[in-house]
Motif scaffolding. Structure first.
Motif, PDB file in Angstrom:
ATOM      1  N   GLU A  73       9.703  -1.363 -10.398  1.00 48.72           N
ATOM      2  CA  GLU A  73       8.477  -1.755  -9.706  1.00 48.72           C
ATOM      3  C   GLU A  73       7.359  -0.726  -9.823  1.00 48.72           C
ATOM      4  O   GLU A  73       6.213  -1.071 -10.113  1.00 48.72           O
ATOM      5  CB  GLU A  73       8.777  -2.025  -8.231  1.00 48.72           C
ATOM      6  N   VAL A  74       7.668   0.548  -9.596  1.00 50.13           N
ATOM      7  CA  VAL A  74       6.621   1.571  -9.693  1.00 50.13           C
ATOM      8  C   VAL A  74       6.083   1.667 -11.125  1.00 50.13           C
ATOM      9  O   VAL A  74       4.862   1.648 -11.325  1.00 50.13           O
ATOM     10  CB  VAL A  74       7.125   2.936  -9.189  1.00 50.13           C
ATOM     11  N   PRO A  75       6.948   1.774 -12.153  1.00 52.05           N
ATOM     12  CA  PRO A  75       6.404   1.768 -13.523  1.00 52.05           C
ATOM     13  C   PRO A  75       5.569   0.527 -13.819  1.00 52.05           C
ATOM     14  O   PRO A  75       4.539   0.613 -14.494  1.00 52.05           O
ATOM     15  CB  PRO A  75       7.667   1.808 -14.403  1.00 52.05           C
ATOM     16  N   SER A  76       5.994  -0.628 -13.298  1.00 50.14           N
ATOM     17  CA  SER A  76       5.263  -1.864 -13.552  1.00 50.14           C
ATOM     18  C   SER A  76       3.857  -1.804 -12.971  1.00 50.14           C
ATOM     19  O   SER A  76       2.882  -2.190 -13.628  1.00 50.14           O
ATOM     20  CB  SER A  76       6.027  -3.054 -12.959  1.00 50.14           C
ATOM     21  N   ASN A  77       3.721  -1.310 -11.742  1.00 48.72           N
ATOM     22  CA  ASN A  77       2.399  -1.253 -11.132  1.00 48.72           C
ATOM     23  C   ASN A  77       1.500  -0.229 -11.825  1.00 48.72           C
ATOM     24  O   ASN A  77       0.292  -0.422 -11.937  1.00 48.72           O
ATOM     25  CB  ASN A  77       2.513  -0.918  -9.641  1.00 48.72           C
ATOM     26  N   GLU A 123      10.797  -9.615 -12.713  1.00 50.84           N
ATOM     27  CA  GLU A 123       9.799  -9.982 -11.710  1.00 50.84           C
ATOM     28  C   GLU A 123       9.123  -8.777 -11.062  1.00 50.84           C
ATOM     29  O   GLU A 123       8.066  -8.913 -10.429  1.00 50.84           O
ATOM     30  CB  GLU A 123      10.440 -10.858 -10.624  1.00 50.84           C
ATOM     31  N   ALA A 124       9.723  -7.606 -11.199  1.00 50.95           N
ATOM     32  CA  ALA A 124       9.159  -6.407 -10.565  1.00 50.95           C
ATOM     33  C   ALA A 124       7.696  -6.244 -10.934  1.00 50.95           C
ATOM     34  O   ALA A 124       7.325  -6.312 -12.094  1.00 50.95           O
ATOM     35  CB  ALA A 124       9.952  -5.176 -10.994  1.00 50.95           C
ATOM     36  N   GLY A 125       6.875  -6.043  -9.956  1.00 48.79           N
ATOM     37  CA  GLY A 125       5.471  -5.816 -10.216  1.00 48.79           C
ATOM     38  C   GLY A 125       4.563  -6.962  -9.857  1.00 48.79           C
ATOM     39  O   GLY A 125       3.359  -6.750  -9.672  1.00 48.79           O
ATOM     40  N   GLY A 372       1.567   3.946  -4.470  1.00 51.62           N
ATOM     41  CA  GLY A 372       2.032   3.844  -3.092  1.00 51.62           C
ATOM     42  C   GLY A 372       2.476   2.446  -2.716  1.00 51.62           C
ATOM     43  O   GLY A 372       3.528   2.263  -2.083  1.00 51.62           O
ATOM     44  N   ILE A 373       1.694   1.435  -3.089  1.00 52.61           N
ATOM     45  CA  ILE A 373       2.076   0.052  -2.794  1.00 52.61           C
ATOM     46  C   ILE A 373       3.390  -0.286  -3.477  1.00 52.61           C
ATOM     47  O   ILE A 373       4.276  -0.930  -2.897  1.00 52.61           O
ATOM     48  CB  ILE A 373       0.956  -0.916  -3.231  1.00 52.61           C
ATOM     49  N   ALA A 374       3.552   0.157  -4.725  1.00 53.20           N
ATOM     50  CA  ALA A 374       4.794  -0.116  -5.452  1.00 53.20           C
ATOM     51  C   ALA A 374       5.973   0.622  -4.839  1.00 53.20           C
ATOM     52  O   ALA A 374       7.078   0.075  -4.742  1.00 53.20           O
ATOM     53  CB  ALA A 374       4.636   0.273  -6.916  1.00 53.20           C
ATOM     54  N   VAL A 375       5.766   1.877  -4.410  1.00 53.01           N
ATOM     55  CA  VAL A 375       6.846   2.630  -3.764  1.00 53.01           C
ATOM     56  C   VAL A 375       7.293   1.929  -2.494  1.00 53.01           C
ATOM     57  O   VAL A 375       8.491   1.727  -2.249  1.00 53.01           O
ATOM     58  CB  VAL A 375       6.393   4.074  -3.449  1.00 53.01           C
ATOM     59  N   SER A 378       9.062  -1.363  -3.381  1.00 53.94           N
ATOM     60  CA  SER A 378      10.356  -1.194  -4.046  1.00 53.94           C
ATOM     61  C   SER A 378      11.413  -0.643  -3.094  1.00 53.94           C
ATOM     62  O   SER A 378      12.535  -1.148  -3.040  1.00 53.94           O
ATOM     63  CB  SER A 378      10.219  -0.295  -5.275  1.00 53.94           C
ATOM     64  N   VAL A 379      11.060   0.391  -2.322  1.00 52.43           N
ATOM     65  CA  VAL A 379      12.018   0.936  -1.360  1.00 52.43           C
ATOM     66  C   VAL A 379      12.328  -0.091  -0.281  1.00 52.43           C
ATOM     67  O   VAL A 379      13.488  -0.314   0.083  1.00 52.43           O
ATOM     68  CB  VAL A 379      11.482   2.237  -0.718  1.00 52.43           C
ATOM     69  N   GLY A 380      11.277  -0.747   0.237  1.00 56.42           N
ATOM     70  CA  GLY A 380      11.503  -1.762   1.255  1.00 56.42           C
ATOM     71  C   GLY A 380      12.375  -2.891   0.755  1.00 56.42           C
ATOM     72  O   GLY A 380      13.227  -3.411   1.482  1.00 56.42           O
ATOM     73  N   ASN A 381      12.188  -3.264  -0.502  1.00 59.05           N
ATOM     74  CA  ASN A 381      12.944  -4.393  -1.035  1.00 59.05           C
ATOM     75  C   ASN A 381      14.391  -4.060  -1.351  1.00 59.05           C
ATOM     76  O   ASN A 381      15.155  -4.957  -1.704  1.00 59.05           O
ATOM     77  CB  ASN A 381      12.236  -4.970  -2.270  1.00 59.05           C
ATOM     78  N   LEU A 382      14.783  -2.797  -1.217  1.00 61.85           N
ATOM     79  CA  LEU A 382      16.215  -2.501  -1.278  1.00 61.85           C
ATOM     80  C   LEU A 382      16.947  -3.256  -0.171  1.00 61.85           C
ATOM     81  O   LEU A 382      18.143  -3.548  -0.279  1.00 61.85           O
ATOM     82  CB  LEU A 382      16.459  -0.999  -1.148  1.00 61.85           C
TER      83      LEU A 382
END
Length: 429
Positions: A73-77, A123-125, A372-375, A378-382
């Protein structure tokens, strides 16, 4: 061009024009994405018996999606921020459509896990990318309602997806030698393919590339976004990782996502437990919770923008949702009361999620917003991994859904109360 101070009516007209251009299309993309992510909840009604999967296997497969989601997710954003939304969102949609359709070929737990993991990578991103994209167009004072409108894609996916999924599983069962759940994965992947190509033709990377805006309209929008960003101190890529508020927001969002996927993956099962067995009827009964939640999300979003208050517009709906979960346990075998309680719970879960995204977009801007939004997402979606696996394990162990629902209620309560610890000076604007 020098900006002439616009009237309130002119500003309203320009933002209405932007909203009608962008939000319905992004909403449609998100509906397609969310359907492909959670239709496994309906496929489960037939898939588990056909493939001899346990609830634990299902829970792990449903949740492993979020490990792939987390990793990319972070790399994607960051890529989206560099190359632009048009190309990257199209890539996201087309790749996940292919993988979602491939779910029809699952024959073993291993392949179930592999394809769900790959679906998460593909779908990440999309979601954090769209949230970032909206910050390019709207200042923070207008984002509560706009984000809520976009995120009604979640309940509308449930509203549409429930009866459609039930109908597909009934109507196509046995056609061409395929089970109803196999047709479900294939047919519901098709909208993502169409929309993926539409992104390339329709979406603009930002204000300056929008040919449908006049020079004055572009100047007005750019001025408002720049003025809003000037009040934010976190702008650099690394600020998205090192800002302490980002990590608090990660924790809050984790608890909210626990509740979201409790709804997404288990609502059909909870309705079935109240005495409904036909997949189409179950699909129809999921319409009320999702439809009511869509109305509530837009209403609360507008109230939040009008009051320029964010924290209590998260906490109060969240605690109302907790009450809904608790009542659904107490009256789990009474279809009418259970349906009403699950509707209240769904409203609470989805309203808190929509309002939550007013917090990070008020604290972060520019490159910091991209990371920040991606972090946070991504962490929340764990929790999307933890929630279905944990609830599946609890159901297998206790032979009851009650303890699992108590867990969802506790998570929603914690996230709602933690939202009050974010200083109002940072977010109430």
């Amino acid at each position: 061009m020098t900006l002439v101070e616009p009237s309130i009516d002119e500003t309203t007209r320009v933002y209405r024009k932007v909203t009608w251009r962008l939000v319905p299309f992004l909403f449609a993309c998100y509906v397609a994405a969310y359907l492909d992510r959670v239709n496994v909840g309906f496929a489960k009604l037939q898939m588990l018996s056909d493939l001899q999967f346990s609830e634990t296997v299902y829970g792990l497969g449903a949740g492993i999606f979020f490990l792939g989601y987390f990793l990319f997710e972070v790399p994607s954003n960051m890529i989206l921020h560099k190359v632009g939304a048009r190309i990257w969102i199209a890539r996201v949609m087309l790749s996940w459509a292919v993988i979602s359709a491939a779910m029809m070929f699952v024959t073993s737990p291993t392949w179930f896990y592999v394809l769900r993991f790959l679906l998460g990578l593909a779908e990440a991103g999309l979601f954090p990318g769209v949230i970032l994209y909206l910050t390019y167009w709207y200042p923070s004072e207008r984002r509560g309602g706009i984000i809520a409108m976009f995120m009604t894609g979640i309940p509308i996916a449930g509203l549409i997806g429930g009866p459609v999924s039930g109908w597909i599983m009934n109507a196509f069962a046995g056609t061409g030698g395929l089970a109803g759940w196999q047709w479900l994965f294939l047919i519901e992947a098709l909208p993502s393919v169409v929309l993926g190509f539409c992104v390339l033709a329709y979406l603009d990377d930002g204000i300056q590339k929008a040919k449908w805006l006049s020079a004055d309209e572009k100047a007005l929008l750019a001025h408002n976004v720049a003025a809003d960003g000037a009040s934010v101190t976190a702008h650099r890529f690394r600020d998205g990782f090192t800002n302490g508020w980002v990590w608090l927001l990660c924790g809050i969002y984790f608890f909210f996502i626990m509740g979201l996927y409790g709804v997404g993956f288990w609502l059909p099962t909870l309705i079935k437990g109240a005495g409904v067995s036909d997949p189409l009827q179950i699909g129809l009964l999921t319409m009320l919770p999702y439809g009511a939640a869509a109305v509530a999300m837009i209403t609360v979003g507008r109230l939040s923008d009008a009051a320029r208050e964010r924290r209590w517009h998260i906490t109060v709906p969240g605690l109302v949702g907790v009450a809904g979960w608790l009542v659904s346990i107490r009256f789990s075998t009474d279809l009418v009361i259970a349906e009403a309680a699950l509707t209240v719970a769904t409203i609470g879960v989805l309203v808190t999620l929509a309002q939550f995204w007013c917090l990070p977009t008020a604290i972060l801007a520019g490159a910091a917003a991209a990371t920040g939004i991606a972090v946070i997402n991504s962490v929340g979606n764990l929790a999307g991994f933890v929630s279905p696996y944990l609830i599946g394990w609890i159901i297998d162990t206790t032979k009851s859904t009650s303890l699992g629902v108590y867990t969802l209620a506790a998570c929603l309560a914690l996230g709602s109360l933690l939202a009050l610890t974010v200083p109002k000076r940072l977010v109430n604007r």
